[in-house]
Design an enzyme around this catalytic site. Structure first.
Site, short mmCIF file in Angstrom:
data_model
loop_
_atom_site.label_atom_id
_atom_site.label_comp_id
_atom_site.label_asym_id
_atom_site.label_seq_id
_atom_site.Cartn_x
_atom_site.Cartn_y
_atom_site.Cartn_z
N LYS A 187 1.00 -1.42 0.30
CA LYS A 187 0.06 0.08 -0.17
C LYS A 187 1.08 1.76 -0.07
CE LYS A 187 -2.81 1.64 3.66
NZ LYS A 187 -2.04 3.08 3.74
N ASP B 22 -3.15 3.92 -2.10
CA ASP B 22 -4.24 5.01 -0.47
C ASP B 22 -4.67 6.49 -0.42
OD1 ASP B 22 -6.71 4.91 1.87
OD2 ASP B 22 -4.89 4.03 2.60
N LYS C 145 -7.70 7.79 -0.06
CA LYS C 145 -8.99 8.71 -0.55
C LYS C 145 -9.40 9.50 -0.28
CE LYS C 145 -7.92 6.42 4.64
NZ LYS C 145 -6.35 5.75 4.42
N ASP D 15 -14.30 14.66 -3.21
CA ASP D 15 -14.27 15.76 -3.81
C ASP D 15 -15.35 15.66 -4.19
OD1 ASP D 15 -13.28 18.12 -4.97
OD2 ASP D 15 -12.10 17.55 -5.19
N THR E 266 -10.03 4.20 11.37
CA THR E 266 -9.49 3.33 12.46
C THR E 266 -9.38 3.99 13.28
OG1 THR E 266 -7.33 2.62 11.06
CG2 THR E 266 -10.09 1.06 11.45
N ARG F 210 2.84 0.17 10.76
CA ARG F 210 4.21 0.16 11.92
C ARG F 210 4.60 -0.80 12.20
NH1 ARG F 210 1.35 5.52 13.75
NH2 ARG F 210 -0.72 4.11 13.20
O1 C5P Z 1 0.81 1.91 11.02
P1 C5P Z 1 -0.48 1.33 10.89
O2 C5P Z 1 -0.52 -0.06 10.31
O3 C5P Z 1 -1.41 1.88 11.68
O4 C5P Z 1 -0.83 1.63 9.41
C1 C5P Z 1 -1.95 1.68 8.98
C2 C5P Z 1 -2.40 2.45 7.72
O5 C5P Z 1 -3.46 1.81 7.23
C3 C5P Z 1 -1.99 2.99 6.97
O6 C5P Z 1 -1.59 2.99 6.44
C4 C5P Z 1 -3.01 4.31 7.37
O7 C5P Z 1 -2.99 5.62 6.07
C5 C5P Z 1 -3.93 3.52 6.71
N1 C5P Z 1 -5.75 3.29 6.78
C6 C5P Z 1 -6.19 3.48 7.75
N2 C5P Z 1 -7.68 3.22 8.46
C7 C5P Z 1 -8.10 3.52 7.86
C8 C5P Z 1 -7.74 3.38 6.31
C9 C5P Z 1 -6.69 3.48 6.23
O8 C5P Z 1 -5.40 3.09 8.82
N3 C5P Z 1 -9.48 3.59 8.06
#
Ligand code: C5P
Length: 240
Positions: free
Chosen positions: A36, A63, A65, A68, A122, A212
């Site tokens: 991603k 990603d 999102k 617009d 989330t 992460r």
């Molecule tokens: O580092 P981590 O595991 O929290 O990464 C989650 C990834 O998913 C991030 O790149 C974040 O932008 C993306 N994301 C999210 N929640 C959403 C949609 C996408 O955490 N609802």
């Protein structure tokens, strides 16, 4: 050495820069399939970066999102349809007409890119959501946005692991579920509505997104391997 590119794990490649991203991906080529790319790497690398990652054999999930007016989103989706992406995100808060315009633009371009609607981030829990939409229930918002995605012809939804049961209730199997906020081990960060990989898969996630915990791991390969084991545990739990 783990060699299984079939696991539904999407790596959120949220590295600081392009060089770090390249170095990070190289040892994961034989193991991982889905990568991603978020706003930072897209800003730094754009379409050439997407091509480069695809050339390494990965499926790329952009990603951004998008959120617009329908005409602007349709124009962006039309341009992105030529990138050979596996998937692209749109924000379902943009409404039905925006989502439908995106689906039409993708179809008109004869692209197979998967379109995913983000329900509610989330990182937002009910107190944070109260500031976004005073008096609205977070669960009602997720429910109506799930309905919006299903009615607009979107292919799937990005949602919290805690929302999976409700999403399935509202949309059945009609939407692919892509689930971030997945924490294979305990960490303290901005993800508020999270679960382990096994819990997310057991609850019906089609794909999980992890950033992460892998990116910051001392040994990313063994982090991926441990997540694969937890995914397999989730599939065993589903069969029970
Ligand atoms: O580092 P981590 O595991 O929290 O990464 C989650 C990834 O998913 C991030 O790149 C974040 O932008 C993306 N994301 C999210 N929640 C959403 C949609 C996408 O955490 N609802």
């Amino acid at each position: 050495m783990i060699e299984n590119r079939n696991h539904p794990l999407i790596l959120a490649l949220d590295t600081h820069d392009l060089q770090e991203a390249r170095e990070f991906l190289a040892p994961l080529r034989s193991v991982l399939r889905y990568v991603k790319v978020g706003p930072r790497l897209w800003t730094l690398g754009g379409a050439p970066l997407v091509s480069e990652i695809r050339d390494q054999g990965f499926d790329v999930f952009l990603d951004l999102k998008l959120h617009d007016i329908p005409n602007t989103v349709a124009a962006a989706v039309d341009a992105m349809s030529d990138l050979g992406l596996w998937a692209l995100t749109l924000h379902s808060g943009g409404g039905k007409t925006m989502l439908e315009a995106a689906v039409s633009a993708r179809d008109d371009a004869e692209s197979e890119m998967v379109l995913l609607g983000v329900s509610v981030l989330t990182s937002l829990d009910q107190p944070a959501w109260d500031r976004v939409c005073p008096g609205c229930s977070l669960n009602e918002a997720i429910k109506s946005r799930t309905e919006l995605c299903a009615e607009s012809g979107m292919d799937g939804l990005v949602c919290s692991p805690l929302d999976l049961a409700m999403v399935r209730q509202v949309a059945g199997e009609s939407l692919i579920t892509v689930v971030p906020g997945v924490r294979p081990w305990k960490v303290s960060d901005d993800q508020k509505r999270s679960a382990t990989p096994a819990e997310a898969i057991c609850s019906g996630a089609d794909y999980i997104v992890v950033g992460r915990p892998i990116i910051q791991a001392e040994d990313p390969l063994s982090a991926v391997s441990s997540i694969f084991e937890q995914i397999e545990e989730g599939f065993r739990c589903r069969k029970k």
